[in-house]
Write a protein that holds these residues in place. Structure first.
Motif, PDB file in Angstrom:
ATOM      1  N   SER A 129       0.850  -1.196   0.000  1.00 31.61           N
ATOM      2  CA  SER A 129       0.000   0.000   0.000  1.00 31.61           C
ATOM      3  C   SER A 129       0.885   1.246   0.000  1.00 31.61           C
ATOM      4  O   SER A 129       1.930   1.287   0.652  1.00 31.61           O
ATOM      5  CB  SER A 129      -0.945  -0.007   1.183  1.00 31.61           C
ATOM      6  OG  SER A 129      -0.225  -0.059   2.385  1.00 31.61           O
ATOM      7  N   LEU A 130       0.451   2.238  -0.743  1.00 34.21           N
ATOM      8  CA  LEU A 130       1.180   3.496  -0.872  1.00 34.21           C
ATOM      9  C   LEU A 130       0.425   4.598  -0.158  1.00 34.21           C
ATOM     10  O   LEU A 130      -0.806   4.665  -0.265  1.00 34.21           O
ATOM     11  CB  LEU A 130       1.363   3.856  -2.353  1.00 34.21           C
ATOM     12  CG  LEU A 130       2.120   2.831  -3.192  1.00 34.21           C
ATOM     13  CD1 LEU A 130       2.075   3.230  -4.663  1.00 34.21           C
ATOM     14  CD2 LEU A 130       3.544   2.703  -2.711  1.00 34.21           C
ATOM     15  N   PRO A 131       1.122   5.478   0.556  1.00 33.20           N
ATOM     16  CA  PRO A 131       0.439   6.606   1.205  1.00 33.20           C
ATOM     17  C   PRO A 131      -0.286   7.461   0.175  1.00 33.20           C
ATOM     18  O   PRO A 131       0.228   7.700  -0.918  1.00 33.20           O
ATOM     19  CB  PRO A 131       1.597   7.410   1.845  1.00 33.20           C
ATOM     20  CG  PRO A 131       2.755   6.483   1.868  1.00 33.20           C
ATOM     21  CD  PRO A 131       2.558   5.507   0.762  1.00 33.20           C
ATOM     22  N   GLY A 132      -1.468   7.894   0.492  1.00 31.87           N
ATOM     23  CA  GLY A 132      -2.216   8.770  -0.404  1.00 31.87           C
ATOM     24  C   GLY A 132      -2.830   8.076  -1.596  1.00 31.87           C
ATOM     25  O   GLY A 132      -3.408   8.725  -2.459  1.00 31.87           O
ATOM     26  N   ALA A 133      -2.713   6.760  -1.678  1.00 28.01           N
ATOM     27  CA  ALA A 133      -3.285   6.050  -2.812  1.00 28.01           C
ATOM     28  C   ALA A 133      -4.794   6.240  -2.817  1.00 28.01           C
ATOM     29  O   ALA A 133      -5.456   6.119  -1.793  1.00 28.01           O
ATOM     30  CB  ALA A 133      -2.957   4.560  -2.754  1.00 28.01           C
ATOM     31  N   GLY A 134      -5.316   6.607  -3.954  1.00 29.94           N
ATOM     32  CA  GLY A 134      -6.747   6.815  -4.101  1.00 29.94           C
ATOM     33  C   GLY A 134      -7.172   8.248  -3.876  1.00 29.94           C
ATOM     34  O   GLY A 134      -8.302   8.618  -4.133  1.00 29.94           O
ATOM     35  N   GLU A 135      -6.227   9.092  -3.381  1.00 27.42           N
ATOM     36  CA  GLU A 135      -6.555  10.500  -3.189  1.00 27.42           C
ATOM     37  C   GLU A 135      -6.396  11.242  -4.499  1.00 27.42           C
ATOM     38  O   GLU A 135      -5.650  10.848  -5.367  1.00 27.42           O
ATOM     39  CB  GLU A 135      -5.602  11.121  -2.140  1.00 27.42           C
ATOM     40  CG  GLU A 135      -5.774  10.546  -0.766  1.00 27.42           C
ATOM     41  CD  GLU A 135      -4.784  11.177   0.218  1.00 27.42           C
ATOM     42  OE1 GLU A 135      -4.117  12.159  -0.141  1.00 27.42           O
ATOM     43  OE2 GLU A 135      -4.691  10.686   1.342  1.00 27.42           O
ATOM     44  N   GLU A 136      -7.091  12.352  -4.642  1.00 25.94           N
ATOM     45  CA  GLU A 136      -6.947  13.199  -5.823  1.00 25.94           C
ATOM     46  C   GLU A 136      -5.607  13.894  -5.760  1.00 25.94           C
ATOM     47  O   GLU A 136      -5.214  14.408  -4.726  1.00 25.94           O
ATOM     48  CB  GLU A 136      -8.071  14.241  -5.873  1.00 25.94           C
ATOM     49  CG  GLU A 136      -9.418  13.657  -6.202  1.00 25.94           C
ATOM     50  CD  GLU A 136      -9.497  13.145  -7.622  1.00 25.94           C
ATOM     51  OE1 GLU A 136      -8.982  13.796  -8.531  1.00 25.94           O
ATOM     52  OE2 GLU A 136     -10.093  12.075  -7.822  1.00 25.94           O
ATOM     53  N   ALA A 137      -4.891  13.916  -6.887  1.00 26.47           N
ATOM     54  CA  ALA A 137      -3.581  14.583  -6.921  1.00 26.47           C
ATOM     55  C   ALA A 137      -3.728  15.997  -7.435  1.00 26.47           C
ATOM     56  O   ALA A 137      -4.551  16.326  -8.211  1.00 26.47           O
ATOM     57  CB  ALA A 137      -2.630  13.817  -7.822  1.00 26.47           C
TER      58      ALA A 137
END
Length: 137
Positions: A129-137
Motif C-alpha cells: 500500500s502506498l500513502p495517499g493512494a486513491g486520493e486526488e492529486a
C-alpha cells in the motif's frame, strides 16, 4: 595450352569476385529490444508528480525494474531498464527491506519488482500500500 591457362585464370577471377559479394537472401532478423517505462512518480504527502517516459533498453538490459521507496506519508517510484542479474539481486532484498516486520515498524520500505515484456513495469505489480493512494492529486 595457352587457351587452358587463360580459361583457368578467368575462372579464378570470377570465383574471387563472387567471394567478395554480399550473400543473396534475407539477412538475419535482429532481436527486438524490450521497452520499459523510465522515470518515476513522487508523492510528498500532498501532491503527486509523475515523470514517466518510454525507453528502449540496451542489449544487456533486458528486464524492466520498478523500485519503490515508501516512508510514513511519502513514496517514490523509480522505473528503468536493468540487467536481469542486477534486478534479481535487488529483488532478493525484498523479504528484509520491503516485507519484514522491521520495515513495517520503521515505516520505511524499499521494494524492487522485476518483469520482462514491453512496458510491463506499469505499476500493476506493486503489492504494497502506498500513502495517499486513491486520493486526488
Amino acid at each position: 595450352m595457352k587457351t587452358i591457362i587463360v580459361f583457368v585464370s578467368l575462372l579464378a577471377c570470377v570465383f574471387a569476385q563472387d567471394a567478395d559479394e554480399e550473400p543473396v537472401g534475407p539477412s538475419p532478423t535482429p532481436t527486438k529490444l524490450p521497452q520499459c517505462f523510465s522515470g518515476g512518480q513522487f508523492y510528498n504527502g500532498t501532491a503527486l508528480v509523475v515523470e514517466e517516459l518510454e525507453e528502449t533498453c540496451s542489449e544487456n538490459q533486458r528486464t524492466c525494474q520498478t523500485k519503490v521507496e515508501v516512508s510514513q506519508d511519502t513514496y517514490r517510484i523509480y522505473k528503468q531498464c536493468q540487467t536481469p542479474e542486477a534486478c534479481e539481486n535487488n529483488q532478493r532484498s525484498n523479504p528484509q527491506q520491503c516485507y519484514s516486520d522491521e520495515a513495517e515498524e520503521k515505516q520505511e520500505k524499499v521494494c524492487h519488482y522485476c518483469c520482462q515484456g514491453d512496458f510491463c513495469n506499469d505499476g500493476s505489480g506493486i503489492d504494497i500500500s502506498l500513502p495517499g493512494a486513491g486520493e486526488e492529486a
